[in-house]
Write a protein that holds these residues in place. Structure first.
Motif, PDB file in Angstrom:
ATOM      1  N   MET A 182       5.692 -15.330  -0.621  1.00 60.35           N
ATOM      2  CA  MET A 182       5.692 -14.770  -1.729  1.00 60.35           C
ATOM      3  C   MET A 182       5.321 -13.359  -1.944  1.00 60.35           C
ATOM      4  SD  MET A 182       7.013 -17.484  -3.311  1.00 60.35           S
ATOM      5  CE  MET A 182       6.773 -16.740  -5.347  1.00 60.35           C
ATOM      6  N   SER A 183       5.616 -12.559  -2.703  1.00 60.84           N
ATOM      7  CA  SER A 183       5.512 -11.352  -2.909  1.00 60.84           C
ATOM      8  C   SER A 183       3.945 -11.240  -3.053  1.00 60.84           C
ATOM      9  CB  SER A 183       6.056 -10.503  -4.077  1.00 60.84           C
ATOM     10  OG  SER A 183       5.968 -11.490  -5.318  1.00 60.84           O
ATOM     11  N   ARG A 184       3.475 -10.216  -2.860  1.00 57.63           N
ATOM     12  CA  ARG A 184       1.843  -9.717  -2.956  1.00 57.63           C
ATOM     13  C   ARG A 184       1.598  -8.377  -2.921  1.00 57.63           C
ATOM     14  NH1 ARG A 184       0.345 -12.440   2.896  1.00 57.63           N
ATOM     15  NH2 ARG A 184       0.994 -10.682   4.005  1.00 57.63           N
ATOM     16  N   ASP A 185       0.396  -8.003  -3.493  1.00 54.48           N
ATOM     17  CA  ASP A 185      -0.173  -6.483  -3.227  1.00 54.48           C
ATOM     18  C   ASP A 185      -0.817  -6.287  -1.823  1.00 54.48           C
ATOM     19  OD1 ASP A 185       0.860  -6.042  -5.924  1.00 54.48           O
ATOM     20  OD2 ASP A 185      -1.348  -6.373  -6.531  1.00 54.48           O
ATOM     21  N   VAL A 186      -0.147  -4.878  -1.236  1.00 54.24           N
ATOM     22  CA  VAL A 186      -0.450  -4.593   0.161  1.00 54.24           C
ATOM     23  C   VAL A 186      -0.936  -3.281   0.025  1.00 54.24           C
ATOM     24  CG1 VAL A 186       0.392  -6.435   1.299  1.00 54.24           C
ATOM     25  CG2 VAL A 186       1.438  -4.352   0.935  1.00 54.24           C
ATOM     26  N   PRO A 187      -2.151  -2.743   0.753  1.00 54.90           N
ATOM     27  CA  PRO A 187      -2.416  -1.109   0.842  1.00 54.90           C
ATOM     28  C   PRO A 187      -1.011  -0.592   1.783  1.00 54.90           C
ATOM     29  CG  PRO A 187      -3.734  -2.574   2.033  1.00 54.90           C
ATOM     30  CD  PRO A 187      -3.133  -3.372   1.297  1.00 54.90           C
ATOM     31  N   TRP A 188      -0.682   0.497   1.325  1.00 56.30           N
ATOM     32  CA  TRP A 188       0.255   1.418   1.934  1.00 56.30           C
ATOM     33  C   TRP A 188       0.201   2.928   1.563  1.00 56.30           C
ATOM     34  CZ3 TRP A 188       4.893   3.937   0.650  1.00 56.30           C
ATOM     35  CH2 TRP A 188       5.453   4.357   1.682  1.00 56.30           C
ATOM     36  N   GLY A 189      -0.107   3.810   2.340  1.00 60.42           N
ATOM     37  CA  GLY A 189      -0.173   4.850   2.092  1.00 60.42           C
ATOM     38  C   GLY A 189      -1.160   5.407   1.047  1.00 60.42           C
ATOM     39  N   GLY A 190      -2.137   4.900   1.372  1.00 62.55           N
ATOM     40  CA  GLY A 190      -3.160   5.451   0.064  1.00 62.55           C
ATOM     41  C   GLY A 190      -3.106   4.569  -1.263  1.00 62.55           C
ATOM     42  N   LYS A 191      -2.064   3.898  -1.497  1.00 62.72           N
ATOM     43  CA  LYS A 191      -1.551   3.345  -2.648  1.00 62.72           C
ATOM     44  C   LYS A 191      -1.605   1.719  -2.515  1.00 62.72           C
ATOM     45  CE  LYS A 191       1.205   7.050  -4.393  1.00 62.72           C
ATOM     46  NZ  LYS A 191       2.613   7.392  -4.587  1.00 62.72           N
ATOM     47  N   THR A 192      -1.474   0.842  -3.363  1.00 62.86           N
ATOM     48  CA  THR A 192      -1.251  -0.441  -3.426  1.00 62.86           C
ATOM     49  C   THR A 192       0.349  -0.730  -3.832  1.00 62.86           C
ATOM     50  OG1 THR A 192      -3.501  -1.142  -3.890  1.00 62.86           O
ATOM     51  CG2 THR A 192      -1.560  -2.676  -4.300  1.00 62.86           C
TER      52      THR A 192
END
Length: 126
Positions: free
Chosen positions: A11-21
């Motif tokens: 399932m899709s989810r929020d992850v940190p990436w490049g200083g953003k979510t």
């Protein structure tokens, strides 16, 4: 002849990436038991960007083992698992330079409709 080696969902989810979510569906794991493939996606699977992924013409993402073997050999990685590239189907014997729109895969009669396209969210997952 292509051979299905794994069916992967997540399932899709929020992850940190490049200083953003970012909201992504790239995080997939090999599913236990059979899965129903429907027009929008595979049961138990989600996409982070429904404008670019999923739907009748993009319900399943396929990744072939030769690509994984490349990433294991060239950079020397030994931690790659099915679903690592966000794919739903991990297959063997379906080289990128030989597969064409209209090719059919397996008994479920899945048909290639578009080339595989990787979005930036795919880099957000290890």
């Amino acid at each position: 002849m292509a051979r299905l080696t794994a069916v992967n969902v997540g399932m899709s989810r929020d992850v940190p990436w490049g200083g953003k979510t970012v909201h992504t569906g790239v995080c997939k794991q090999t599913g236990a038991g059979p899965r129903m493939v429907r027009r929008p996606n595979i049961d138990g699977d989600g996409q982070g960007d429904l404008g670019g992924h999923g739907g009748e013409q993009r319900a399943v993402l396929v990744h072939q083992l030769d690509s994984s073997r490349f990433w294991e050999e060239k950079p020397g990685r030994d931690d790659l698992t099915p679903g690592q590239f966000g794919e739903n189907f991990t297959v063997d014997g379906l080289p990128d330079d030989e597969v064409c729109s209209g090719d059919r895969i397996g008994a479920a009669l899945c048909e290639v409709t578009q080339p595989r396209v990787t979005c930036y969210r795919g880099t957000a997952h290890g």
